[in-house]
Write a protein that holds these residues in place. Sequence first.
Motif, PDB file in Angstrom:
ATOM      1  N   PHE A 216      -6.157  -0.670   3.410  1.00 15.84           N
ATOM      2  CA  PHE A 216      -6.763   0.064   2.226  1.00 15.84           C
ATOM      3  C   PHE A 216      -7.744   1.237   2.219  1.00 15.84           C
TER       4      PHE A 216
ATOM      5  N   LYS B  45      -6.133   4.184   4.171  1.00 19.88           N
ATOM      6  CA  LYS B  45      -5.176   4.828   3.497  1.00 19.88           C
ATOM      7  C   LYS B  45      -6.079   5.546   2.287  1.00 19.88           C
ATOM      8  N   SER B  46      -6.976   4.920   1.914  1.00 21.36           N
ATOM      9  CA  SER B  46      -8.058   5.679   0.810  1.00 21.36           C
ATOM     10  C   SER B  46      -8.581   6.876   1.485  1.00 21.36           C
TER      11      SER B  46
ATOM     12  N   PHE C 296       0.815  -1.408   0.012  1.00 21.84           N
ATOM     13  CA  PHE C 296      -0.095   0.004  -0.110  1.00 21.84           C
ATOM     14  C   PHE C 296       0.750   1.206  -0.193  1.00 21.84           C
TER      15      PHE C 296
ATOM     16  N   ASN D  19      -7.942  -5.119   3.710  1.00 24.41           N
ATOM     17  CA  ASN D  19      -9.105  -4.124   3.284  1.00 24.41           C
ATOM     18  C   ASN D  19      -8.983  -3.093   4.194  1.00 24.41           C
TER      19      ASN D  19
END
Length: 137
Positions: A48, A51-52, A10, A45
Motif C-alpha cells: 500500500f 503504490k501510494s 490494490f 502495508n
Amino acid sequence: MNSKEAAEMFGLTTDTLRYYERVGVIPPVERDKNGYRIYTNRDLNWIFLAKSLRQAGVSIESLIEFATLSQLGGDVQQAQKQILKDQLQEIDVKLKQMTETRDLLQYKIDTYDDHIAQFKSGEVTADNVEKLWKRNQ
C-alpha cells in the motif's frame, strides 16, 4: 493472502508485486512450503505504501532505499524518516505547481466565453492580450 488476492486488493498485477519484491521496493515476502508467496498484514502495508508513493511520483530508487534500510536493523529510523521528509517536501512542491496550474485552468474556463467575445469584437488583439504569466504577481 496469496499473490493474486494481494494484487487484486490494490489494483496491481502479480507481475508488479513480484517486481516490487525483486528490486527491493518491498521487503522479501514469506513463502509457504510449496514456494508460494504468503502476504501478511505487514507485507500489505508495504505494498500500500509503495503504490501510494509511486502514484504521488516518488521514485523507485527512494522506495528501494527506504525498504532496504528497514531490513538492515539497527538505528535506521532517522534515515528512514529523512527519506519520508524529503519525499513529502518534493510532493509539496509538486502540489503547489499543480494547484497553480489548476487555478489557471479554472480561470481560463471561467473567462473563456468573455475572452472569445472580446477577440471577435476586436476589443482584444494579439498585441493587447492579457499576460497570463503576470496574473498572480
